[in-house]
Design a protein around this motif. Structure first.
Motif, PDB file in Angstrom:
ATOM      1  N   GLN A   1       6.375   1.776  -1.766  1.00 35.07           N
ATOM      2  CA  GLN A   1       6.467   0.566  -2.601  1.00 35.07           C
ATOM      3  C   GLN A   1       6.885  -0.685  -1.818  1.00 35.07           C
ATOM      4  N   PRO A   2       6.148  -1.078  -0.778  1.00 36.81           N
ATOM      5  CA  PRO A   2       6.587  -2.219   0.033  1.00 36.81           C
ATOM      6  C   PRO A   2       6.202  -3.586  -0.520  1.00 36.81           C
ATOM      7  N   LEU A   3       5.441  -3.654  -1.615  1.00 36.62           N
ATOM      8  CA  LEU A   3       5.023  -4.963  -2.130  1.00 36.62           C
ATOM      9  C   LEU A   3       6.193  -5.697  -2.767  1.00 36.62           C
ATOM     10  N   ARG A   4       6.262  -7.005  -2.523  1.00 38.67           N
ATOM     11  CA  ARG A   4       7.228  -7.874  -3.177  1.00 38.67           C
ATOM     12  C   ARG A   4       6.462  -9.034  -3.808  1.00 38.67           C
ATOM     13  N   VAL A   5       6.936  -9.509  -4.955  1.00 35.81           N
ATOM     14  CA  VAL A   5       6.229 -10.520  -5.741  1.00 35.81           C
ATOM     15  C   VAL A   5       7.117 -11.744  -5.918  1.00 35.81           C
TER      16      VAL A   5
ATOM     17  N   VAL B   1       1.474 -18.569 -10.547  1.00 36.55           N
ATOM     18  CA  VAL B   1       0.924 -18.099  -9.279  1.00 36.55           C
ATOM     19  C   VAL B   1       1.870 -17.037  -8.728  1.00 36.55           C
ATOM     20  N   ALA B   2       1.286 -15.959  -8.223  1.00 39.06           N
ATOM     21  CA  ALA B   2       2.077 -14.923  -7.566  1.00 39.06           C
ATOM     22  C   ALA B   2       1.775 -14.928  -6.075  1.00 39.06           C
ATOM     23  N   VAL B   3       2.805 -15.014  -5.270  1.00 39.35           N
ATOM     24  CA  VAL B   3       2.670 -14.781  -3.838  1.00 39.35           C
ATOM     25  C   VAL B   3       3.055 -13.326  -3.606  1.00 39.35           C
ATOM     26  N   LEU B   4       2.089 -12.547  -3.130  1.00 40.93           N
ATOM     27  CA  LEU B   4       2.334 -11.135  -2.863  1.00 40.93           C
ATOM     28  C   LEU B   4       2.657 -10.970  -1.379  1.00 40.93           C
ATOM     29  N   ALA B   5       3.716 -10.264  -1.109  1.00 41.22           N
ATOM     30  CA  ALA B   5       4.185 -10.110   0.270  1.00 41.22           C
ATOM     31  C   ALA B   5       4.601  -8.674   0.518  1.00 41.22           C
ATOM     32  N   MET B   6       4.613  -8.298   1.788  1.00 42.66           N
ATOM     33  CA  MET B   6       5.113  -6.962   2.138  1.00 42.66           C
ATOM     34  C   MET B   6       6.527  -7.091   2.693  1.00 42.66           C
TER      35      MET B   6
ATOM     36  N   ASN C   1       0.138  -0.079   2.408  1.00 45.57           N
ATOM     37  CA  ASN C   1       0.566   0.187   1.039  1.00 45.57           C
ATOM     38  C   ASN C   1       0.798  -1.081   0.226  1.00 45.57           C
ATOM     39  N   ALA C   2       1.256  -2.162   0.862  1.00 47.69           N
ATOM     40  CA  ALA C   2       1.379  -3.416   0.131  1.00 47.69           C
ATOM     41  C   ALA C   2       0.007  -3.950  -0.265  1.00 47.69           C
ATOM     42  N   THR C   3      -0.983  -3.785   0.618  1.00 50.26           N
ATOM     43  CA  THR C   3      -2.342  -4.198   0.292  1.00 50.26           C
ATOM     44  C   THR C   3      -2.892  -3.363  -0.852  1.00 50.26           C
TER      45      THR C   3
END
Length: 200
Positions: free
Chosen positions: A53-57, A87-92, A128-130
């Motif tokens: 679960q490395p995604l951060r929003v 707008v969401a900035v998606l980051a790892m 995994n973030a992708t």
């Protein structure tokens, strides 16, 4: 116990896949904080390797935060991002492994494995973030909202602006809202089955 799974109906498949498009314009209809929170509450259940679960929003509303974001968007994406209700900035998270004892309690030692191997940690975070970014887009659609995912931005600029400690690295910007006037481009072709699928 009946372990069979139900299939989505045709309408649901259309909503998520066959009739869904990337939105290029958005209506003025607000998107609530509850709706944005619910998007993640749905997306978080989809699988990642080792449950990493490395995604951060980072949600960016209109105003000062949006102004800070816009200067890092490509010129062709700037107006769309300015007009979107959310707008969401998606980051790892490059240090996702610190959560391993919580998210993978039967293998807590993997925290140390990732800590000792920069290449393994970065590769796992990136992949995994992708993967989770794709889930996130489907979760937006599942909530009856339109998504406008974009890779046209200065990632280093966004990271310096919003993630100055270097822990998070942006991978995708997603405009979110209700579709506006003429929101869709024409449907582009997809590869045929035989161009993609092989059987052995």
């Amino acid at each position: 116990m009946d372990r069979s799974l139900e299939s989505l109906d045709a309408k649901s498949k259309d909503l998520l896949f066959t009739e869904a498009r990337t939105a290029n314009t958005f209506a003025d209809t607000p998107v609530t904080d509850a709706e944005l929170s619910d998007i993640w509450e749905l997306a978080k259940w989809a699988p990642t390797s080792a449950n990493s679960q490395p995604l951060r929003v980072l949600y960016v509303r209109q105003g000062e935060g949006r102004d800070r974001l816009l200067k890092h968007m490509s010129e062709g994406n700037r107006a769309k991002t300015a007009a979107a209700p959310a707008v969401a900035v998606l980051a790892m998270d490059t240090r996702f492994h610190e959560h391993i004892p919580t998210v993978l309690p039967f293998r807590p030692e993997l925290k140390d494995v990732f800590a000792a191997d920069d290449a393994k940690r970065t590769g796992t975070a990136t992949f995994n973030a992708t993967l989770q970014a794709g889930y996130f887009i489907l979760a937006v659609r599942a909530h009856g909202l339109a998504a406008g995912p974009m890779a046209g931005f200065d990632a280093a600029g966004i990271d310096a602006e919003f993630f100055p400690d270097g822990r998070h690295r942006s991978i995708l910007v997603v405009n979110i809202g209700h579709p506006g006037e003429n929101p869709w481009f024409g449907r582009l072709p997809r590869l045929e089955h035989d161009d993609v699928v092989q059987w052995v």
